[in-house]
Design an enzyme around this catalytic site. Structure first.
Site, PDB file in Angstrom:
ATOM      1  N   HIS A 185     -16.809   3.290   6.615  1.00 36.95           N
ATOM      2  CA  HIS A 185     -16.757   2.896   8.020  1.00 36.95           C
ATOM      3  C   HIS A 185     -17.601   1.675   8.292  1.00 36.95           C
ATOM      4  O   HIS A 185     -17.257   0.836   9.113  1.00 36.95           O
ATOM      5  CB  HIS A 185     -17.185   4.051   8.916  1.00 36.95           C
ATOM      6  CG  HIS A 185     -16.012   4.799   9.433  1.00 36.95           C
ATOM      7  ND1 HIS A 185     -15.134   4.254  10.333  1.00 36.95           N
ATOM      8  CD2 HIS A 185     -15.547   6.021   9.143  1.00 36.95           C
ATOM      9  CE1 HIS A 185     -14.194   5.121  10.578  1.00 36.95           C
ATOM     10  NE2 HIS A 185     -14.403   6.199   9.871  1.00 36.95           N
ATOM     11  N   ARG A 290       7.309  -3.959   6.420  1.00 40.74           N
ATOM     12  CA  ARG A 290       7.742  -3.503   5.096  1.00 40.74           C
ATOM     13  C   ARG A 290       7.720  -1.990   5.129  1.00 40.74           C
ATOM     14  O   ARG A 290       6.718  -1.409   5.528  1.00 40.74           O
ATOM     15  CB  ARG A 290       6.770  -4.002   4.026  1.00 40.74           C
ATOM     16  CG  ARG A 290       6.620  -5.507   4.003  1.00 40.74           C
ATOM     17  CD  ARG A 290       5.677  -5.917   2.875  1.00 40.74           C
ATOM     18  NE  ARG A 290       5.694  -7.360   2.724  1.00 40.74           N
ATOM     19  CZ  ARG A 290       4.825  -8.175   3.310  1.00 40.74           C
ATOM     20  NH1 ARG A 290       3.865  -7.690   4.065  1.00 40.74           N
ATOM     21  NH2 ARG A 290       4.921  -9.470   3.132  1.00 40.74           N
ATOM     22  N   ARG A 325      12.331  -3.898   8.084  1.00 43.24           N
ATOM     23  CA  ARG A 325      13.180  -4.106   6.911  1.00 43.24           C
ATOM     24  C   ARG A 325      13.513  -2.766   6.269  1.00 43.24           C
ATOM     25  O   ARG A 325      12.624  -1.926   6.089  1.00 43.24           O
ATOM     26  CB  ARG A 325      12.433  -4.996   5.906  1.00 43.24           C
ATOM     27  CG  ARG A 325      13.241  -5.313   4.663  1.00 43.24           C
ATOM     28  CD  ARG A 325      12.519  -6.311   3.791  1.00 43.24           C
ATOM     29  NE  ARG A 325      11.344  -5.732   3.158  1.00 43.24           N
ATOM     30  CZ  ARG A 325      10.469  -6.437   2.442  1.00 43.24           C
ATOM     31  NH1 ARG A 325      10.624  -7.734   2.280  1.00 43.24           N
ATOM     32  NH2 ARG A 325       9.429  -5.846   1.889  1.00 43.24           N
ATOM     33  N   GLU A 423      16.934 -14.482   0.655  1.00 45.51           N
ATOM     34  CA  GLU A 423      16.020 -14.661  -0.470  1.00 45.51           C
ATOM     35  C   GLU A 423      16.778 -14.879  -1.776  1.00 45.51           C
ATOM     36  O   GLU A 423      16.199 -15.301  -2.770  1.00 45.51           O
ATOM     37  CB  GLU A 423      15.066 -13.464  -0.589  1.00 45.51           C
ATOM     38  CG  GLU A 423      15.762 -12.123  -0.569  1.00 45.51           C
ATOM     39  CD  GLU A 423      14.813 -10.958  -0.326  1.00 45.51           C
ATOM     40  OE1 GLU A 423      13.619 -11.076  -0.644  1.00 45.51           O
ATOM     41  OE2 GLU A 423      15.267  -9.922   0.188  1.00 45.51           O
ATOM     42  N   ASN A 444       9.072 -15.930  -0.801  1.00 51.79           N
ATOM     43  CA  ASN A 444       8.503 -15.602  -2.113  1.00 51.79           C
ATOM     44  C   ASN A 444       9.605 -15.403  -3.155  1.00 51.79           C
ATOM     45  O   ASN A 444       9.572 -15.979  -4.235  1.00 51.79           O
ATOM     46  CB  ASN A 444       7.647 -14.332  -2.050  1.00 51.79           C
ATOM     47  CG  ASN A 444       6.556 -14.420  -1.019  1.00 51.79           C
ATOM     48  OD1 ASN A 444       6.521 -15.361  -0.233  1.00 51.79           O
ATOM     49  ND2 ASN A 444       5.660 -13.446  -1.010  1.00 51.79           N
ATOM     50  N   ASP A 445      10.579 -14.560  -2.801  1.00 52.36           N
ATOM     51  CA  ASP A 445      11.656 -14.308  -3.748  1.00 52.36           C
ATOM     52  C   ASP A 445      12.583 -15.516  -3.846  1.00 52.36           C
ATOM     53  O   ASP A 445      13.030 -15.864  -4.933  1.00 52.36           O
ATOM     54  CB  ASP A 445      12.446 -13.056  -3.347  1.00 52.36           C
ATOM     55  CG  ASP A 445      11.789 -11.797  -3.901  1.00 52.36           C
ATOM     56  OD1 ASP A 445      11.237 -11.882  -5.021  1.00 52.36           O
ATOM     57  OD2 ASP A 445      11.829 -10.751  -3.233  1.00 52.36           O
ATOM     58  N   ARG A 455       7.657 -14.398 -10.211  1.00 53.50           N
ATOM     59  CA  ARG A 455       6.585 -14.425  -9.218  1.00 53.50           C
ATOM     60  C   ARG A 455       5.240 -14.033  -9.759  1.00 53.50           C
ATOM     61  O   ARG A 455       4.207 -14.479  -9.295  1.00 53.50           O
ATOM     62  CB  ARG A 455       6.919 -13.379  -8.146  1.00 53.50           C
ATOM     63  CG  ARG A 455       7.493 -13.896  -6.923  1.00 53.50           C
ATOM     64  CD  ARG A 455       8.085 -12.730  -6.178  1.00 53.50           C
ATOM     65  NE  ARG A 455       7.085 -12.010  -5.409  1.00 53.50           N
ATOM     66  CZ  ARG A 455       7.399 -11.205  -4.399  1.00 53.50           C
ATOM     67  NH1 ARG A 455       8.652 -11.035  -4.060  1.00 53.50           N
ATOM     68  NH2 ARG A 455       6.472 -10.586  -3.741  1.00 53.50           N
ATOM     69  N   CYS A 492       9.513 -15.268   6.780  1.00 55.64           N
ATOM     70  CA  CYS A 492       8.468 -14.247   6.755  1.00 55.64           C
ATOM     71  C   CYS A 492       7.737 -14.171   5.421  1.00 55.64           C
ATOM     72  O   CYS A 492       6.984 -13.249   5.170  1.00 55.64           O
ATOM     73  CB  CYS A 492       9.033 -12.884   7.137  1.00 55.64           C
ATOM     74  SG  CYS A 492      10.322 -12.317   6.027  1.00 55.64           S
TER      75      CYS A 492
END
Lengths: 537, 108
Positions: A185, A290, A325, A423, A444-445, A455, A492
């Site tokens: 915490h 996601r 997604r 993608e 990214n893809d 990647r 994104c």
């Protein structure tokens, strides 16, 4: 970096930032042996006073704990101190002649053990709250008040109780602990209050030293720095502060370019808990949820659990658009019992929608939960790894069927928008053939497929430059196609969170970016600096 | 550890209500605090359990309620005796079915 007498001690950064200040060593828990034992009545009265004083102190702190997480910690301690189930065993022991300190320790040991041995991380974390509470009462029994820590100190110790954290005025200070955990915490508090913090600090004898630089960017505590190190550090800190203030200024305002275009900036999230740390007003909605973490193996067939999670996300967004997604398992995200094992090239294998279409029951469960959640706010459902139009058509048929069945059964639901992630180069190059309500580029893809570079290969990082012409031309093509058909387009992937890429993305015509929550401020600041040339985009 | 009271032995009339727990991570500190604080607002003796026939736990004790370690998606049962027993169990079941969104100060 430092020489004459300076000591560099390494630690693991858990809250970023730079701090410079006086070293303060935390005193260890009270020994509390000095008080003379009184009669049974006096011992009971002493414990009663100590408990009341501890409760009063915690209640005062609660008012200072602005965020609910910290407040909850303190409230838990206040409730426990007021619970006879917790305190009665101590008073019973005192009635048999046991000294107040001993009676309190033993009574608390029962409570601590209840939590300490738990398999559940959350319950185990409560054990440290209870020790904190035990020690606070012991301090009051001993009549000790911990020396107040001056503003801007570098606090060094083995561990720091959350309630103690809240007592300290941190402005400019920092924390370095020899123990600690990134999930504790106190680490969360430090992050939310912007206090730099290191844990697992190497052992070093720091006695006699009075000043330190805490560099949580490089994971080092520099004790007794020389003048050079101190001045270099000071200028770094000033730059960082200016930058942070700048980003903070942009964080809470809508993103607008230097040439006046309003840009939609959304956030990417992977679990519901992340939302606690984000102010909905600082973004234009959620551009990517996601669901791989949200929908674990246990939830694959659990419509209720999924619905509950989606509902919370839409409620958080308060009417802002939310793009969720569908399960994007496979590739580097295996889900045991669902993804295909032993593929020789998983990034080019059965993943995303390809996998979803092999498991229609799993996809239907998710689509039903999504259609039910769509009644709460503007929901967009995004399908990953679409290669050919037929895949999206199949998902649309399944979504239509799911909505029809829910309606027949009298379950409240709505038809969400259905769009695709762009993608796969095959989809990017033939976007005009797809019947999609919106598109969002998964950079990214897309980059890994365009450049034929895995990647996860560090050796090929240079070939995966997101700003290379091939990638930018393809992005431009996607945006042009989408604009021509009046289909909203967004991006994104990591590119959107990378300030070096913002100008390029705006210049190819993107007006919507979905970024990592931590990047909101700097992305908005980068947008504000950029002037889109007339006739572009 | 938990206090099991056999309410069946008592003749007093008792109120009862139930609701499904829907809180990520189960009945942890945050929701448990809300249950206890709300229960304390009533003069009635209030108990909480995970089955319709007990065992029953004192709903006004944070230590006992936390020690139940109730996982998410468990049906929670409330029962109470005393003057405002009906109102107490109703408010508690409402708190749970509202997923603890209302603060105890607003309820009842």
């Amino acid at each position: 970096m430092p020489d004459n007498g300076a000591i560099c001690v390494r630690g693991t950064p858990v809250s970023p930032g730079l701090a410079r200040g006086r070293l303060v060593f935390l005193e260890e828990a009270s020994r509390g042996a000095e008080r003379k034992q009184g009669s049974r009545e006096e011992e009971a009265a002493a414990l009663e006073r100590a408990i009341a004083a501890a409760r009063a102190e915690l209640t005062t702190l609660m008012d200072r704990a602005m965020d609910s997480d910290a407040g909850m910690l303190l409230e838990f301690q206040v409730e426990m101190l007021g619970d006879p189930v917790v305190t009665a065993p101590a008073f019973e022991a005192i009635a048999t002649g046991v000294r107040a300190e001993r009676a309190w320790r033993d009574a608390m040991e029962i409570q601590v053990r209840e939590y300490h041995d738990s398999d559940d991380l959350y319950f185990r974390a409560r054990a440290s709250d209870l020790r904190d509470m035990r020690d606070r009462v012991l301090r009051h029994l001993a009549g000790e008040t911990p020396a107040p820590i001056v503003e801007g100190s570098i606090v060094v110790g083995s561990d720091l109780a959350p309630s103690r954290f809240l007592e300290i005025e941190w402005r400019g200070g920092g924390i370095a602990l020899t123990q600690g955990s990134p999930n504790s915490h106190v680490a969360m508090l430090a992050r939310s209050r912007g206090v730099p913090m290191l844990i697992e600090l190497e052992h070093a004898d720091l006695n006699g030293h009075s000043e330190a630089l805490l560099d949580s960017e490089n994971g080092v505590l520099v004790v007794s720095p020389d003048a050079n190190a101190a001045s270099e550090f000071e200028s770094r800190r000033r730059v960082a502060e200016l930058k942070r203030a700048d980003e903070e200024r942009f964080l809470h305002a809508p993103a607008v370019t230097a040439s006046g275009e309003r840009i939609q900036v959304l956030v990417n999230i992977a679990n519901v808990k992340e939302l606690e740390a984000i102010d909905p007003a600082s973004c234009d909605g959620i551009g990517l949820v996601r669901t791989e973490l949200l929908v674990g193996k246990a939830e694959l067939h659990d419509e209720e659990k999924q619905y509950a999670a989606y509902r919370r996300i839409l409620e958080w967004a308060q009417g802002r658009p939310v793009t969720i997604r569908t399960l994007d398992a496979g590739g580097d995200k295996p889900v045991p019992g669902y993804t295909v094992d032993g593929e020789s090239n998983p990034f080019l294998g059965v993943r995303g929608v390809r996998l979803s279409l092999l498991h229609p029951m799993v996809l239907t469960t998710q689509l039903r939960a999504l259609a039910r959640a769509a009644t709460i706010g503007p929901l967009k459902v995004m399908v990953p790894m679409v290669t050919v139009p037929r895949e999206l058509e199949q998902v649309r048929l399944m979504l239509d069927a799911a909505v029809a069945r829910l309606r027949n059964a009298g379950v409240e639901c709505a038809m969400p928008e259905l769009g695709m992630m762009v993608e796969v180069p095959a989809a990017a190059l033939a976007l005009d053939l797809f019947e999609t309500d919106f598109v969002s580029v998964g950079s990214n893809d897309l980059i890994q497929y365009v450049t034929a570079c895995s990647r996860d290969s560090a050796a090929l990082a240079a070939l995966q430059d997101p700003l290379q012409p091939a990638v930018m031309r393809l992005l431009h093509e996607v945006v042009k196609q989408a604009n021509a058909r009046r289909i909203p387009a967004s991006l994104c992937g990591d590119m959107a969170s990378d300030v070096r890429c913002i100008s390029g993305l705006l210049d190819v015509g993107l007006r919507s970016l979905s970024v990592a929550p931590a990047a909101l401020g700097r992305v908005k600041a980068a947008i504000a600096r950029h002037r889109i040339a007339a006739g572009r985009g | 550890m938990s206090e099991c009271e056999s309410l069946a032995m008592r003749d007093e009339p008792r109120a009862a209500a139930s609701a499904m727990l829907a809180h990520e991570g189960g009945l942890h500190a945050r929701p448990a605090i809300k249950v206890v604080q709300l229960a304390k607002r009533y003069a009635a003796h209030v108990w909480i359990g995970t089955a319709a026939n007990g065992p029953w736990i004192d709903a006004k004790s944070i230590a006992r309620v936390m020690a139940m370690k109730t996982p998410n998606h468990t049906m929670l049962y409330f029962t109470a005796t005393g003057g405002d027993a009906d109102a107490a169990v109703k408010a508690l079941a409402q708190l749970v079915s509202d997923e603890f969104r209302i603060s105890p100060n607003d309820a009842g």
